[in-house]
Scaffold this motif. Structure first.
Motif, PDB file in Angstrom:
ATOM      1  N   GLN A 162       0.822  -1.214   0.000  1.00 37.28           N
ATOM      2  CA  GLN A 162       0.000   0.000   0.000  1.00 37.28           C
ATOM      3  C   GLN A 162       0.858   1.268   0.000  1.00 37.28           C
ATOM      4  O   GLN A 162       0.333   2.381  -0.029  1.00 37.28           O
ATOM      5  CB  GLN A 162      -0.941  -0.010   1.199  1.00 37.28           C
ATOM      6  N   LYS A 163       2.179   1.071   0.082  1.00 37.82           N
ATOM      7  CA  LYS A 163       3.138   2.183   0.046  1.00 37.82           C
ATOM      8  C   LYS A 163       2.885   3.194   1.163  1.00 37.82           C
ATOM      9  O   LYS A 163       2.889   4.408   0.947  1.00 37.82           O
ATOM     10  CB  LYS A 163       3.120   2.859  -1.320  1.00 37.82           C
ATOM     11  N   VAL A 164       2.666   2.657   2.382  1.00 38.11           N
ATOM     12  CA  VAL A 164       2.468   3.506   3.549  1.00 38.11           C
ATOM     13  C   VAL A 164       3.192   2.934   4.770  1.00 38.11           C
ATOM     14  O   VAL A 164       3.423   1.735   4.865  1.00 38.11           O
ATOM     15  CB  VAL A 164       0.974   3.692   3.931  1.00 38.11           C
ATOM     16  N   LYS A 165       3.505   3.844   5.667  1.00 37.52           N
ATOM     17  CA  LYS A 165       3.990   3.488   6.994  1.00 37.52           C
ATOM     18  C   LYS A 165       2.843   3.869   7.931  1.00 37.52           C
ATOM     19  O   LYS A 165       2.222   4.927   7.750  1.00 37.52           O
ATOM     20  CB  LYS A 165       5.248   4.308   7.309  1.00 37.52           C
ATOM     21  N   THR A 166       2.531   3.002   8.885  1.00 36.70           N
ATOM     22  CA  THR A 166       1.413   3.258   9.788  1.00 36.70           C
ATOM     23  C   THR A 166       1.887   3.298  11.233  1.00 36.70           C
ATOM     24  O   THR A 166       2.856   2.639  11.599  1.00 36.70           O
ATOM     25  CB  THR A 166       0.323   2.162   9.671  1.00 36.70           C
ATOM     26  N   ALA A 167       1.187   4.075  12.024  1.00 35.04           N
ATOM     27  CA  ALA A 167       1.406   4.107  13.470  1.00 35.04           C
ATOM     28  C   ALA A 167       0.021   4.039  14.108  1.00 35.04           C
ATOM     29  O   ALA A 167      -0.911   4.711  13.655  1.00 35.04           O
ATOM     30  CB  ALA A 167       2.116   5.387  13.896  1.00 35.04           C
ATOM     31  N   PHE A 168      -0.123   3.195  15.129  1.00 34.76           N
ATOM     32  CA  PHE A 168      -1.415   3.015  15.776  1.00 34.76           C
ATOM     33  C   PHE A 168      -1.405   3.520  17.209  1.00 34.76           C
ATOM     34  O   PHE A 168      -0.459   3.280  17.966  1.00 34.76           O
ATOM     35  CB  PHE A 168      -1.814   1.535  15.773  1.00 34.76           C
TER      36      PHE A 168
END
Length: 136
Positions: free
Chosen positions: A40-46
């Motif tokens: 998805q070409k993203v970095k995520t933080a939760f």
């Protein structure tokens, strides 16, 4: 389709590193996971607020959907994700029957070991909608 809860709100950010201090130091939330979703070409933080998660989305490529959203002036809330109890595939079939335009024709892997699929905002009252369920 049986929606059980709002799973998370996706928030588009230019840099997780730059905005995380606001969420942690000002709002008092705690980031519990950071991961890259390469396809998805993203970095995520939760971060968690009660039972609802906030998913910070940082594009890792100009070709990502989040980068394109931001390029058009989008900032802030990117999507609302609903947890479905009867499976994402079943929910997509039901949405198709009801004339909802799909972005994803079938579930795909997402962050946090979830199966996900998106519904097009042109047929969801202008809100990019994600359906999700834990991977089995």
């Amino acid at each position: 389709m049986k929606i059980s809860r709002i799973d998370h709100l996706g928030i588009a950010v230019q840099s997780i590193e730059e905005v995380l201090p606001y969420y942690e130091n000002v709002l008092g939330l705690k980031c519990y996971a950071i991961e890259e979703v390469a396809d998805q070409k993203v970095k995520t933080a939760f971060l968690k607020v009660g039972e609802v998660k906030l998913e910070l989305l940082e594009p890792t490529s100009p070709e990502s959907a989040v980068a394109k959203f931001m390029e058009k002036g989008g900032r802030g809330v990117h999507h609302v994700a609903f947890a479905v109890e009867d499976g994402v595939a079943n929910a997509l079939a039901e949405c198709t029957e009801k004339g909802v335009r799909l972005i994803d024709q079938q579930p795909r892997p997402g962050a946090e070991h979830m199966n996900i699929a998106f519904l097009h905002p042109k047929t969801t009252a202008g809100v990019l909608t994600e359906l999700c369920e834990p991977m089995k």
